[in-house]
Design a protein around this motif. Structure first.
Motif, PDB file in Angstrom:
ATOM      1  N   LYS A  90     -12.201   0.163  -4.871  1.00  0.00           N
ATOM      2  CA  LYS A  90     -10.766   0.374  -5.026  1.00  0.00           C
ATOM      3  C   LYS A  90     -10.446   1.855  -4.838  1.00  0.00           C
ATOM      4  O   LYS A  90     -11.257   2.720  -5.122  1.00  0.00           O
ATOM      5  CB  LYS A  90     -10.319  -0.075  -6.418  1.00  0.00           C
ATOM      6  CG  LYS A  90     -10.145  -1.580  -6.523  1.00  0.00           C
ATOM      7  CD  LYS A  90      -9.435  -1.932  -7.808  1.00  0.00           C
ATOM      8  CE  LYS A  90      -9.120  -3.413  -7.866  1.00  0.00           C
ATOM      9  NZ  LYS A  90      -8.361  -3.760  -9.070  1.00  0.00           N
ATOM     10  N   PRO A  91      -9.251   2.178  -4.400  1.00  0.00           N
ATOM     11  CA  PRO A  91      -8.874   3.574  -4.229  1.00  0.00           C
ATOM     12  C   PRO A  91      -8.771   4.260  -5.570  1.00  0.00           C
ATOM     13  O   PRO A  91      -8.587   3.620  -6.601  1.00  0.00           O
ATOM     14  CB  PRO A  91      -7.499   3.485  -3.548  1.00  0.00           C
ATOM     15  CG  PRO A  91      -6.972   2.153  -3.954  1.00  0.00           C
ATOM     16  CD  PRO A  91      -8.168   1.257  -4.070  1.00  0.00           C
ATOM     17  N   SER A  92      -8.888   5.583  -5.547  1.00  0.00           N
ATOM     18  CA  SER A  92      -8.881   6.325  -6.797  1.00  0.00           C
ATOM     19  C   SER A  92      -7.475   6.523  -7.332  1.00  0.00           C
ATOM     20  O   SER A  92      -7.300   6.822  -8.504  1.00  0.00           O
ATOM     21  CB  SER A  92      -9.550   7.689  -6.590  1.00  0.00           C
ATOM     22  OG  SER A  92      -8.847   8.438  -5.610  1.00  0.00           O
ATOM     23  N   GLU A  93      -6.476   6.392  -6.488  1.00  0.00           N
ATOM     24  CA  GLU A  93      -5.110   6.655  -6.935  1.00  0.00           C
ATOM     25  C   GLU A  93      -4.382   5.357  -7.249  1.00  0.00           C
ATOM     26  O   GLU A  93      -4.618   4.317  -6.651  1.00  0.00           O
ATOM     27  CB  GLU A  93      -4.350   7.420  -5.845  1.00  0.00           C
ATOM     28  CG  GLU A  93      -4.962   8.752  -5.493  1.00  0.00           C
ATOM     29  CD  GLU A  93      -4.936   9.752  -6.624  1.00  0.00           C
ATOM     30  OE1 GLU A  93      -4.410   9.424  -7.704  1.00  0.00           O
ATOM     31  OE2 GLU A  93      -5.445  10.862  -6.442  1.00  0.00           O
ATOM     32  N   PRO A  94      -3.443   5.422  -8.205  1.00  0.00           N
ATOM     33  CA  PRO A  94      -2.705   4.238  -8.606  1.00  0.00           C
ATOM     34  C   PRO A  94      -1.471   3.960  -7.767  1.00  0.00           C
ATOM     35  O   PRO A  94      -1.129   4.723  -6.873  1.00  0.00           O
ATOM     36  CB  PRO A  94      -2.330   4.553 -10.043  1.00  0.00           C
ATOM     37  CG  PRO A  94      -2.544   6.006 -10.218  1.00  0.00           C
ATOM     38  CD  PRO A  94      -3.327   6.534  -9.065  1.00  0.00           C
ATOM     39  N   SER A  95      -0.804   2.854  -8.063  1.00  0.00           N
ATOM     40  CA  SER A  95       0.296   2.373  -7.228  1.00  0.00           C
ATOM     41  C   SER A  95       1.446   3.355  -7.122  1.00  0.00           C
ATOM     42  O   SER A  95       2.083   3.461  -6.082  1.00  0.00           O
ATOM     43  CB  SER A  95       0.826   1.046  -7.777  1.00  0.00           C
ATOM     44  OG  SER A  95      -0.122   0.036  -7.641  1.00  0.00           O
ATOM     45  N   SER A  96       1.753   4.068  -8.189  1.00  0.00           N
ATOM     46  CA  SER A  96       2.932   4.936  -8.201  1.00  0.00           C
ATOM     47  C   SER A  96       2.660   6.316  -7.635  1.00  0.00           C
ATOM     48  O   SER A  96       3.493   7.208  -7.761  1.00  0.00           O
ATOM     49  CB  SER A  96       3.464   5.072  -9.633  1.00  0.00           C
ATOM     50  OG  SER A  96       2.465   5.605 -10.473  1.00  0.00           O
ATOM     51  N   PHE A  97       1.509   6.501  -7.016  1.00  0.00           N
ATOM     52  CA  PHE A  97       1.221   7.752  -6.318  1.00  0.00           C
ATOM     53  C   PHE A  97       1.503   7.590  -4.834  1.00  0.00           C
ATOM     54  O   PHE A  97       1.275   6.534  -4.251  1.00  0.00           O
ATOM     55  CB  PHE A  97      -0.233   8.159  -6.519  1.00  0.00           C
ATOM     56  CG  PHE A  97      -0.387   9.309  -7.466  1.00  0.00           C
ATOM     57  CD1 PHE A  97      -0.924  10.512  -7.053  1.00  0.00           C
ATOM     58  CD2 PHE A  97       0.021   9.183  -8.777  1.00  0.00           C
ATOM     59  CE1 PHE A  97      -1.047  11.570  -7.925  1.00  0.00           C
ATOM     60  CE2 PHE A  97      -0.090  10.224  -9.651  1.00  0.00           C
ATOM     61  CZ  PHE A  97      -0.630  11.436  -9.233  1.00  0.00           C
ATOM     62  N   SER A  98       1.983   8.658  -4.235  1.00  0.00           N
ATOM     63  CA  SER A  98       2.218   8.668  -2.796  1.00  0.00           C
ATOM     64  C   SER A  98       0.927   9.021  -2.063  1.00  0.00           C
ATOM     65  O   SER A  98       0.124   9.832  -2.530  1.00  0.00           O
ATOM     66  CB  SER A  98       3.295   9.691  -2.457  1.00  0.00           C
ATOM     67  OG  SER A  98       3.385   9.877  -1.056  1.00  0.00           O
ATOM     68  N   ARG A  99       0.766   8.429  -0.881  1.00  0.00           N
ATOM     69  CA  ARG A  99      -0.373   8.761  -0.025  1.00  0.00           C
ATOM     70  C   ARG A  99      -0.163  10.088   0.714  1.00  0.00           C
ATOM     71  O   ARG A  99      -1.097  10.622   1.313  1.00  0.00           O
ATOM     72  CB  ARG A  99      -0.594   7.655   1.004  1.00  0.00           C
ATOM     73  CG  ARG A  99      -0.868   6.283   0.408  1.00  0.00           C
ATOM     74  CD  ARG A  99      -0.887   5.220   1.509  1.00  0.00           C
ATOM     75  NE  ARG A  99      -0.963   3.881   0.952  1.00  0.00           N
ATOM     76  CZ  ARG A  99      -2.107   3.248   0.674  1.00  0.00           C
ATOM     77  NH1 ARG A  99      -3.253   3.862   0.901  1.00  0.00           N
ATOM     78  NH2 ARG A  99      -2.091   2.035   0.174  1.00  0.00           N
ATOM     79  N   ILE A 100       1.052  10.588   0.687  1.00  0.00           N
ATOM     80  CA  ILE A 100       1.351  11.828   1.418  1.00  0.00           C
ATOM     81  C   ILE A 100       0.589  12.987   0.783  1.00  0.00           C
ATOM     82  O   ILE A 100       0.776  13.283  -0.404  1.00  0.00           O
ATOM     83  CB  ILE A 100       2.856  12.124   1.394  1.00  0.00           C
ATOM     84  CG1 ILE A 100       3.623  10.984   2.064  1.00  0.00           C
ATOM     85  CG2 ILE A 100       3.161  13.450   2.081  1.00  0.00           C
ATOM     86  CD1 ILE A 100       5.135  11.099   1.922  1.00  0.00           C
ATOM     87  N   PRO A 101      -0.278  13.666   1.520  1.00  0.00           N
ATOM     88  CA  PRO A 101      -1.003  14.804   0.947  1.00  0.00           C
ATOM     89  C   PRO A 101      -0.040  15.896   0.493  1.00  0.00           C
ATOM     90  O   PRO A 101       0.974  16.171   1.147  1.00  0.00           O
ATOM     91  CB  PRO A 101      -1.886  15.285   2.109  1.00  0.00           C
ATOM     92  CG  PRO A 101      -1.994  14.107   3.027  1.00  0.00           C
ATOM     93  CD  PRO A 101      -0.690  13.385   2.910  1.00  0.00           C
ATOM     94  N   THR A 102      -0.374  16.517  -0.621  1.00  0.00           N
ATOM     95  CA  THR A 102       0.486  17.566  -1.172  1.00  0.00           C
ATOM     96  C   THR A 102       0.716  18.681  -0.163  1.00  0.00           C
ATOM     97  O   THR A 102       1.833  19.184  -0.006  1.00  0.00           O
ATOM     98  CB  THR A 102      -0.132  18.124  -2.458  1.00  0.00           C
ATOM     99  OG1 THR A 102      -0.247  17.072  -3.421  1.00  0.00           O
ATOM    100  CG2 THR A 102       0.721  19.238  -3.032  1.00  0.00           C
TER     101      THR A 102
END
Length: 501
Positions: free
Chosen positions: A356-368
């Protein structure tokens, strides 16, 4: 260069009614040009690290190291336990990077998180439980955010699931804000389930009501509320009058319907296994309560009382852990814990090498770094090696964001599900520690937006929850309510990760 908007500013002395009318009910963020005016708020003293060490130094906290390649927090980095006093001592060291104090939860007991996690549990007499200006919103949690970064460190673009009152005590914070409606353009890890009228975003893996409760959590609370009403009505009389009997029957029918609904929701949570699980225990406990009510007893037996106490513990996790739709699946818990220690929202449908990916649903995939470059604002974040701007076409379609420079001594009100990326910077002229420090309140998002006195539409459920959570009510003290790591830290159907600020 993309357009950037400026946020309105108001006086922190604004009345609670006016604040609700102008901002809370309109779901509009706003900067407050000062800190809380409550007499019990002493947060300014916390910038003295010696005071903090004396007051709360003995409690143990979990701190998060910065990601070695992404150069930001809010990533899947293993957290480190240490006495709060030792963490404060580490911040006096000029050699960085320094760890960051964020949302606290127990790795050994994920469901032991409270409304007042450490170190705030040792600072409770330094702040009001619900600030005057927040009126009648229901508190979900408070947190202290503490770190050290001269160049600036980022949280990543994400949103929370609760209304946020963010009090900046020292340092600077730059917020980039997008409204919830931009979920379609900001590439979240999760798959959208519903955008509620009050702006709360619900994902397919964590479906929640507009007030932030899962259907199952609300159903269990409704059952508890109806049981109280039935007990109270039975205590008034023996049901001899026709009106009394009619009212009692209506309550019993509503109770039966709620039990049926809970049974269906519990069945929906099952994944086809043949094992006897907590669904059976849950329904057995409720059947015992129902039998007790049907027998007309207002004094439960010792056995029933013990069962109710166990159920109360379970309910507390359900109600106060937003989105906890599968909190009984312990095997899933253990598997998920291994993949996500120390980030802030939820999960996604994409898999990398079978994990599974390390980031949760409410995070954006857009790099900072891409977000910062696109908005032409300074950044210390790094682009991933396989980055392509073509992967994020929605960013160019998104509405112009607010860019907010928050200074020490100011507050930001941020309604639930407003997207935000936060860059934190330590001050150059601090007397000691050179730290950035903030204290925040999270509140359940209101969904009765035209009612200051009763801002939650489901009055039966919320009246019950207020009684359960009120300190001194004789039920569950507010600082002991279990909310669960997954209520803000898991990226699956068990809850919602909160972000590192």
């Amino acid at each position: 260069m993309p357009k950037k908007l400026k946020l309105e500013r108001v006086d922190p002395g604004t009345s609670a009614e006016e604040f609700f009318s102008r901002f809370v009910s309109k779901r509009k963020p706003v900067v407050l040009s000062g800190l809380l005016d409550d007499a019990t708020f002493k947060g300014k003293q916390w910038t003295d690290l010696t005071y903090l060490a004396t007051k709360a130094g003995d409690v143990e906290v979990m701190v998060e190291p910065i990601h070695p390649t992404a150069n930001q927090y809010g990533t899947d980095v293993e957290r480190i336990p240490m006495p709060f006093r030792d963490f404060l001592k580490s911040l006096r060291d000029d050699q960085g990077p320094h760890p960051y104090l964020t949302t606290q939860y127990s790795d050994e007991d994920p469901d032991a998180e409270t409304v007042f996690p450490p170190p705030t549990n040792a600072l409770k007499d330094d702040f009001p439980t619900v600030p005057r200006i927040m009126g009648n919103l229901f508190l979900q949690q408070v947190n202290l955010w503490l770190g050290k970064s001269k160049k600036g460190s980022s949280s990543g673009l994400h949103h929370d699931f609760h209304d946020n009152l963010y009090c900046l005590l020292q340092g600077k914070k730059r917020f980039v804000l997008f409204p919830p409606s931009e979920v379609k353009n900001l590439s979240p890890y999760g798959t959208l389930d519903e955008l509620h009228p009050n702006g709360l975003i619900s994902y397919e893996d964590i479906p929640v009501r507009a007030d932030g409760l899962s259907k199952r959590a609300a159903c269990k609370a409704r059952i508890g509320a109806l049981e109280r009403q039935i007990d109270a009505l039975k205590a008034k009389g023996k049901g001899k009058s026709k009106a009394h009997s009619k009212e009692l029957k209506a309550l019993m029918d509503a109770h039966d319907e709620a039990l049926d609904e809970l049974a269906m929701l519990a069945l929906d949570d099952q994944e086809g296994g043949d094992e006897v699980d907590d669904f059976d225990a849950l329904m057995g406990g409720l059947d015992d309560v129902e039998a007790e009510l049907a027998a007309g007893s207002s004094s439960p037996s010792k056995a029933t009382a013990e069962e109710e106490e166990e159920e109360d513990d379970e309910e507390a996790e359900e109600w106060y852990g937003i989105g906890t739709s599968k909190s009984e699946d312990s095997e899933d818990d253990n598997e998920d814990e291994a993949s996500e220690e120390g980030s802030e929202a939820d999960d996604s449908d994409d898999f990398l090498d079978g994990d599974k990916p390390s980031e949760p649903s409410s995070f954006s995939r857009i790099p900072t770094a891409h977000l910062h470059h696109f908005l032409d604002i300074p950044t210390t974040a790094s682009l991933p090696p396989d980055f392509s701007s073509h992967d994020f076409p929605g960013l160019r379609k998104a509405t112009a964001p607010y860019v907010v420079e928050l200074s020490a001594g100011e507050m930001l009100y941020l309604p639930a599900s407003w997207w935000h990326e936060v860059t934190s910077t330590s001050p150059d002229d601090a007397k000691e520690g050179d730290v950035h420090m903030a204290f925040n309140y999270w509140f359940y998002p209101p969904d009765a937006l035209d009612d200051f006195e009763k801002p939650y539409e489901d009055s039966l459920v919320w009246s019950y929850l207020r009684d359960k959570g009120r300190p001194g009510s004789g039920d569950v003290p507010a600082d002991r309510i279990k909310v669960g790591k997954r209520s803000r830290e898991k990226g699956d159907s068990e809850g919602l990760k909160k972000a590192k600020r």
